[in-house]
Scaffold this motif. Structure first.
Motif, mmCIF file in Angstrom:
data_model
loop_
_atom_site.group_PDB
_atom_site.id
_atom_site.type_symbol
_atom_site.label_atom_id
_atom_site.label_comp_id
_atom_site.label_asym_id
_atom_site.label_seq_id
_atom_site.Cartn_x
_atom_site.Cartn_y
_atom_site.Cartn_z
ATOM 1 N N ALA A 156 0.835 -1.219 0.000
ATOM 2 C CA ALA A 156 0.000 0.000 0.000
ATOM 3 C C ALA A 156 0.857 1.252 0.000
ATOM 4 N N ALA A 157 1.940 1.231 0.773
ATOM 5 C CA ALA A 157 2.830 2.396 0.806
ATOM 6 C C ALA A 157 3.465 2.632 -0.561
ATOM 7 N N LYS A 173 -3.063 -7.373 -5.129
ATOM 8 C CA LYS A 173 -1.613 -7.275 -5.253
ATOM 9 C C LYS A 173 -0.848 -8.407 -4.592
ATOM 10 N N LEU A 174 -1.452 -9.161 -3.663
ATOM 11 C CA LEU A 174 -0.769 -10.312 -3.076
ATOM 12 C C LEU A 174 -1.656 -11.538 -3.235
ATOM 13 N N PHE A 199 -6.688 -9.324 1.301
ATOM 14 C CA PHE A 199 -6.612 -9.287 -0.165
ATOM 15 C C PHE A 199 -7.745 -10.117 -0.758
ATOM 16 N N MET A 200 -7.870 -10.058 -2.087
ATOM 17 C CA MET A 200 -8.936 -10.793 -2.763
ATOM 18 C C MET A 200 -8.407 -11.765 -3.805
ATOM 19 N N GLY A 201 -7.095 -11.982 -3.848
ATOM 20 C CA GLY A 201 -6.510 -12.904 -4.802
ATOM 21 C C GLY A 201 -6.064 -14.185 -4.134
ATOM 22 N N THR A 202 -6.498 -15.333 -4.668
ATOM 23 C CA THR A 202 -6.101 -16.612 -4.076
ATOM 24 C C THR A 202 -6.250 -17.739 -5.079
ATOM 25 N N ALA A 361 2.417 -7.729 -9.552
ATOM 26 C CA ALA A 361 1.707 -8.338 -8.423
ATOM 27 C C ALA A 361 2.660 -9.325 -7.761
ATOM 28 N N PHE A 362 2.336 -9.717 -6.541
ATOM 29 C CA PHE A 362 3.193 -10.579 -5.741
ATOM 30 C C PHE A 362 2.422 -11.842 -5.368
#
Length: 460
Positions: A156-157, A173-174, A199-202, A361-362
């Protein structure tokens, strides 16, 4: 594994009913994360599944019989009379009241998250009997959620510094790639769900089921079509370009993303000769986005190099903050070697090279869901008070001279907000309505049910 709650404990707990003072009528105990080197504050999460899945299922006569047989053969005492009271007088539900902070709350270490108190004066030992199961239920999701949140703050930073749309970029992003790296499917569900608070990615599908089952989330996370090495190398090295082209064709669509692992043979050749060469026009002619995945090499310099090469091949724009953003047809994801430290270094290097964090993205796997333990946040559950047969509460605590850091809190606890910060106080010193530890469970009944959206909002 066993679903018998009487056996979901340490062996020595079976003898503790004989060890409390004869005048004991109730025991109070609290759960906290003690000050540690990992985090000064944590994201509290994961109590509700334990209440619904474990305490919400009454024990049966078969459970008592099984536990008695095992304890007898194992060489430890068994409190048959006590468990018979639970069955006969409480319908199999443990006579306990559990008070907790709201899940999703950001809590300083050293502040109680949960307090447990027995409600049947004949069974004071039950509060600490469930220590093993309760600690196991909350330390893991809270630690994963805290680790995921640390990554969120770092990313976020970087977005705030380099992106025109930090709020829109951050949720994806993660990405969680940890399902195969954990010890069990249950861990995948619980840990993966904890990550989804931030986060919303999985790619951990058990997490979607857990969030739906325990918190009513219709769909807590999302993914995209993606290649693995087997699907790329099965074409053979001579047909690497054809394998990549097939990915572009198979997953074409407006706004659609597809991720392609590109290091099966030679990442740099794939970047320059295939993505930035033979297939460049096809990538630019698509309606969706290609996400290139380097999967080996230095976890910081390799993905940065990929972004640079793609910039040379595809170009892009310079945003209002002066950072370069790749053409929307191409992005990069780095899922190998990512930790909070390497994510921070990669974010720093991207920004130093003039690239917005929009470009990358990570992903994290076992490092997110598995490489944590109870001592990461120094979780502990300790008795703090005992009520005697005259109705008087007495302080209970420990203060070992050999390790003052393990000293425990005395007296039933409250959590209040002072000068904007959560602090622990004795409950008998706090005015009515100020205590943030509220009853969420009593004698088999869930008193407060949290939703996943509510927890996400609170955590954010």
């Amino acid at each position: 594994m066993t679903d018998n709650l009487i056996l979901a404990t340490d062996s020595y707990k079976q003898s503790h009913f004989l060890q409390y003072p004869p005048e004991a009528r109730a025991i109070s105990a609290y759960v906290e994360a003690r000050p540690n080197d990992f985090a000064d504050e944590l994201l509290f999460f994961g109590l509700q599944p334990f209440l619904l899945e474990r305490l919400g299922k009454p024990i049966a006569l078969a459970d008592i019989d099984e536990a008695e047989a095992i304890c007898t053969a194992h060489g430890v005492p068994f409190n048959r009379a006590g468990w018979q009271i639970v069955l006969d007088d409480h319908g199999g539900f443990l006579p306990l009241e559990i008070r907790s902070l709201p899940e999703g709350m950001i809590v300083p270490t050293g502040v109680p998250l949960i307090e447990v108190e027995t409600t049947d004066p004949r069974l004071p030992w039950l509060a600490t009997f469930i220590e093993t199961a309760l600690l196991r239920a909350v330390w893991y999701p809270t630690t994963v959620a805290t680790l995921s949140r640390q990554c969120r703050l770092i990313i976020a930073a970087g977005l705030e510094q380099s992106s025109d749309d930090p709020a829109g970029q951050l949720p994806f992003k993660l990405h969680d790639f940890g399902a195969r790296g954990v010890s069990s499917g249950q861990s995948a569900g619980i840990g993966g769900m904890a990550h989804l608070v931030n986060f919303m990615g999985t790619d951990t599908m058990e997490a979607l089921v857990a969030a739906q089952r325990f918190y009513g989330a219709e769909m807590a996370g999302f993914s995209i079509p993606a290649a693995e090495h087997s699907t790329m190398t099965s074409w053979g090295r001579a047909r690497e370009t054809a394998a990549y082209e097939n990915m572009l064709d198979a997953f074409e669509g407006e706004g659609r993303m597809v991720a392609v692992v590109s290091d099966s043979y030679d990442l740099d050749a794939a970047l320059t000769g295939i993505w930035g060469g033979t297939l460049r026009d096809k990538v630019l002619g698509r309606k969706g986005t290609l996400v290139v995945r380097p999967d080996s090499g230095d976890p910081v310099e390799t993905p940065l190099r990929a972004v640079k090469v793609l910039w040379e091949a595809f170009g892009g724009t310079v945003n209002a903050k002066g950072f370069r953003v790749l053409d929307p047809h191409v992005r990069v994801i780095q899922g190998d070697g990512m930790t909070p430290a390497t994510i921070a270094r990669l974010v720093e290097r991207m920004i130093a090279e003039g690239f917005a964090i929009d470009n990358i993205a990570f992903g994290m796997g076992g490092g997110l869901l598995q490489q944590v333990n109870r001592d990461t946040l120094r979780f502990a559950m300790k008795a703090n008070a005992m009520r005697d047969d005259k109705g008087v509460w007495h302080d209970v605590s420990k203060a070992p001279l050999t390790d003052p850091g393990k000293a425990s809190k005395a007296g039933r606890q409250a959590v209040v907000r002072e000068a904007g910060r959560l602090v622990a106080r004795r409950r008998d010193a706090v005015a009515d309505g100020e205590d943030l530890l509220v009853p969420v469970w009593r004698n088999g009944e869930l008193l407060v049910r949290r939703t996943f959206d509510e927890i996400r909002a609170r955590a954010a």
